[in-house]
Enzyme design. Structure first.
Site, PDB file in Angstrom:
ATOM      1  N   ARG A 129       0.810  -1.229   0.000  1.00 36.07           N
ATOM      2  CA  ARG A 129       0.000   0.000   0.000  1.00 36.07           C
ATOM      3  C   ARG A 129       0.839   1.273   0.000  1.00 36.07           C
ATOM      4  NH1 ARG A 129      -2.956  -3.122   3.611  1.00 36.07           N
ATOM      5  NH2 ARG A 129      -4.798  -4.015   2.601  1.00 36.07           N
ATOM      6  N   LYS A 151       4.019  11.600 -11.231  1.00 35.39           N
ATOM      7  CA  LYS A 151       3.142  10.776 -12.081  1.00 35.39           C
ATOM      8  C   LYS A 151       3.864   9.453 -12.334  1.00 35.39           C
ATOM      9  CE  LYS A 151       0.461  14.083 -14.837  1.00 35.39           C
ATOM     10  NZ  LYS A 151       0.224  14.559 -16.216  1.00 35.39           N
ATOM     11  N   GLU A 193      12.262  18.735 -24.355  1.00 29.42           N
ATOM     12  CA  GLU A 193      11.493  19.084 -23.144  1.00 29.42           C
ATOM     13  C   GLU A 193      12.144  20.264 -22.412  1.00 29.42           C
ATOM     14  OE1 GLU A 193       8.622  17.507 -22.614  1.00 29.42           O
ATOM     15  OE2 GLU A 193       8.826  15.490 -23.478  1.00 29.42           O
ATOM     16  N   LYS A 234       9.197  23.006 -13.641  1.00 27.95           N
ATOM     17  CA  LYS A 234       8.225  21.922 -13.455  1.00 27.95           C
ATOM     18  C   LYS A 234       7.789  21.855 -11.989  1.00 27.95           C
ATOM     19  CE  LYS A 234       6.674  17.330 -14.413  1.00 27.95           C
ATOM     20  NZ  LYS A 234       6.801  16.055 -15.089  1.00 27.95           N
ATOM     21  N   GLU A 244      -3.053  18.037 -11.947  1.00 30.82           N
ATOM     22  CA  GLU A 244      -3.407  18.517 -13.289  1.00 30.82           C
ATOM     23  C   GLU A 244      -4.887  18.806 -13.453  1.00 30.82           C
ATOM     24  OE1 GLU A 244      -1.188  16.717 -16.522  1.00 30.82           O
ATOM     25  OE2 GLU A 244      -2.704  17.368 -17.951  1.00 30.82           O
ATOM     26  N   ARG A 248      -1.088  22.697 -14.769  1.00 24.85           N
ATOM     27  CA  ARG A 248      -0.104  21.647 -15.095  1.00 24.85           C
ATOM     28  C   ARG A 248      -0.242  21.228 -16.564  1.00 24.85           C
ATOM     29  NH1 ARG A 248       1.924  16.468 -11.386  1.00 24.85           N
ATOM     30  NH2 ARG A 248       3.362  15.661 -12.953  1.00 24.85           N
ATOM     31  N   ASN A 252       1.988  20.282 -21.297  1.00 29.49           N
ATOM     32  CA  ASN A 252       1.683  19.493 -22.492  1.00 29.49           C
ATOM     33  C   ASN A 252       1.881  20.277 -23.785  1.00 29.49           C
ATOM     34  OD1 ASN A 252       0.983  17.314 -20.919  1.00 29.49           O
ATOM     35  ND2 ASN A 252      -1.165  17.938 -20.766  1.00 29.49           N
ATOM     36  N   HIS A 255       2.378  18.495 -27.024  1.00 32.89           N
ATOM     37  CA  HIS A 255       2.086  17.083 -26.785  1.00 32.89           C
ATOM     38  C   HIS A 255       0.812  16.595 -27.456  1.00 32.89           C
ATOM     39  CE1 HIS A 255       5.454  17.340 -24.104  1.00 32.89           C
ATOM     40  NE2 HIS A 255       5.345  16.079 -23.738  1.00 32.89           N
ATOM     41  N   HIS A 259       1.783  13.578 -29.580  1.00 38.92           N
ATOM     42  CA  HIS A 259       1.293  12.220 -29.313  1.00 38.92           C
ATOM     43  C   HIS A 259       0.690  11.596 -30.567  1.00 38.92           C
ATOM     44  CE1 HIS A 259       0.962  12.901 -24.693  1.00 38.92           C
ATOM     45  NE2 HIS A 259       2.142  12.421 -25.041  1.00 38.92           N
ATOM     46  N   HIS A 273       9.867  10.122 -28.507  1.00 37.98           N
ATOM     47  CA  HIS A 273       8.921  11.051 -27.886  1.00 37.98           C
ATOM     48  C   HIS A 273       9.359  12.518 -28.045  1.00 37.98           C
ATOM     49  CE1 HIS A 273       6.061  12.709 -25.041  1.00 37.98           C
ATOM     50  NE2 HIS A 273       7.065  13.289 -24.420  1.00 37.98           N
TER      51      HIS A 273
END
Ligand SMILES: NC(=O)c1ccc[n+]([C@@H]2O[C@H](COP(=O)([O-])OP(=O)(O)OC[C@H]3O[C@@H](n4cnc5c(N)ncnc54)[C@H](O)[C@@H]3O)[C@@H](O)[C@H]2O)c1
Ligand SMILES: [Zn+2]
Length: 377
Positions: A129, A151, A193, A234, A244, A248, A252, A255, A259, A273
């Protein structure tokens, strides 16, 4: 890409999240201090390193040595690459941590790029947990992006990062010397990035990158500075909007387009990427210019800088080509929620002035993509 090892004062960036706050320590040669930093944070903790085969070959011995007297379990080593962000590999990592008797109060050390950070971080989020973990990012992308912000995720058959959790690390140790062994193409992809942070909210940083990017690539002190500025940016965004729900999303930038290009190229070596994000950021600026928000000169400035570093900036540069605008639009719509025919994009009112635009018409994107696909470099 190599530079002489030298001792320098590490830079510390704080991620302010109340009782879940932590430090990102950035410097050349600081891996050696890992054991001392862990002992200071969790004096009695046992440690289990999770890494991939490539990073393991290069940096596992130095990392184990850096742990000094700390009681370390047998390292958990998985194959390199995105395929390790899968249920079977995730299961293996969880079972290995349990088998190694890593308990609450012990620590998982994620030694690798974004794949290892996401995989080990997610295992740490759920085994018993919730275990604490330390990020030791070994790619530029991981040092400026994925190791910061909590994340964690693995991929589902339905798409990337669909099964995961928010779980902040307790420490990030970013040794910039570890990037010396990174293939040039991977370094460059991570650099997209870095440039992104300038384009989102820091025009002065973007101008600094235009002047200093060669030293960032070469591994001089400019590398530490660029990583620190990126992490600070960041960290600030994450501390204001951890989950987000708002700003946040600015991270992106590039992105939504990116993507779709990545998916079209099958998430393969045809387009990494960061390379997709480079194309995506040029598109975001070009679409902004089309809407009269940014000037053509600024779009060209963005494109010229990314291209100078060797990143792709024209859709025609994607090896094997891209599908037509309709298919790309389908991929964009799959990735994003479409509200009454409107899509959300991160657009910019110039360099360093990005904002969330939720009113972008699908038809507008389609005609924009048709134009972009017809361009040659
Ligand atoms: N959690 C987040 O916020 C977040 C943000 C961005 C990206 N990501 C995730 O990050 C992943 C991509 O990360 P990545 O680009 O670091 O890829 P990666 O972890 O697959 O690393 C790229 C390649 O470089 C190798 N490598 C890593 N470090 C090396 C080193 N020092 N020397 C030589 N080789 C090295 C790896 O073995 C791998 O083959 C994706 O899965 C993406 O979803 C997560
Ligand atoms: Zn990205």
């Amino acid at each position: 890409m190599t530079a002489p090892l030298r001792a320098s004062e590490p830079i510390v960036v704080k991620v302010a999240l109340g009782e879940r706050s932590y430090d990102i320590v950035i410097g050349r040669g600081i891996l050696a201090s890992l054991g001392r930093r862990i002992a200071a944070l969790r004096p009695a903790a046992r440690v289990a390193i999770v890494s991939d085969e490539t990073v393991g070959r290069l940096w596992l011995a130095a990392t184990r040595e850096a742990l000094g007297d700390i009681d370390a379990a047998v390292p958990v080593i998985v194959p390199a690459g995105e395929h390790s962000k899968s249920f079977p590999v995730f299961e293996r990592v969880c079972e290995a941590l349990i088998d190694a008797r890593i308990e609450r109060g012990d620590l998982v050390v994620a030694l690798g790029g974004g794949v290892i950070g996401d995989l080990a971080g997610f295992a740490a989020a759920v085994v018993r947990r919730g275990l604490d973990y330390v990020q030791v990012p070994t790619t530029l992308l991981a040092q400026v992006d994925s190791s910061v912000g909590g994340k964690t995720a693995i991929d589902s058959r339905y798409g990337k990062n669909l099964v995961g959790a928010f779980h902040q690390p307790v420490l990030v140790v970013a040794d910039t010397a570890l990037l010396d062994t990174l293939p040039a193409r991977e370094f460059r992809a991570g650099y997209a990035e870095v440039a992104k942070y300038g384009l989102i909210g820091d025009a002065a940083f973007f101008a600094w990158l235009e002047a200093n990017w060669r030293e960032v690539f070469a591994g001089g002190p400019a590398r530490e500075h660029a990583i620190a500025v990126s992490c600070r940016s960041k960290a600030l965004t994450v501390s204001r909007d951890e989950r987000e729900t708002g700003e946040r999303a600015l991270l992106n930038l590039g992105h939504t387009f990116g993507h779709a290009f990545e998916a079209a190229a099958g998430f393969s070596h045809r387009l990494l990427h960061g390379e997709a994000i480079s194309l995506g950021m040029v598109c975001a600026f070009a679409l902004s210019a089309k809407r009269g928000l940014a000037s053509a000169a600024e779009v060209e400035r963005v494109r010229r800088h990314l291209a100078a570093t060797g990143l792709p900036t024209h859709l025609s540069e994607v090896a094997g080509g891209l599908p037509d605008a309709d298919r790309l639009l389908e991929l964009i719509a799959q990735d994003k929620k479409v509200k009454r025919g409107k899509l959300t994009f991160i657009l910019a009112r110039g360099i360093g002035n990005a904002f969330i635009a939720s009113d972008v018409d699908a038809g507008e994107v389609r005609s924009f993509l048709i134009e972009k696909l017809a361009e040659r470099c």
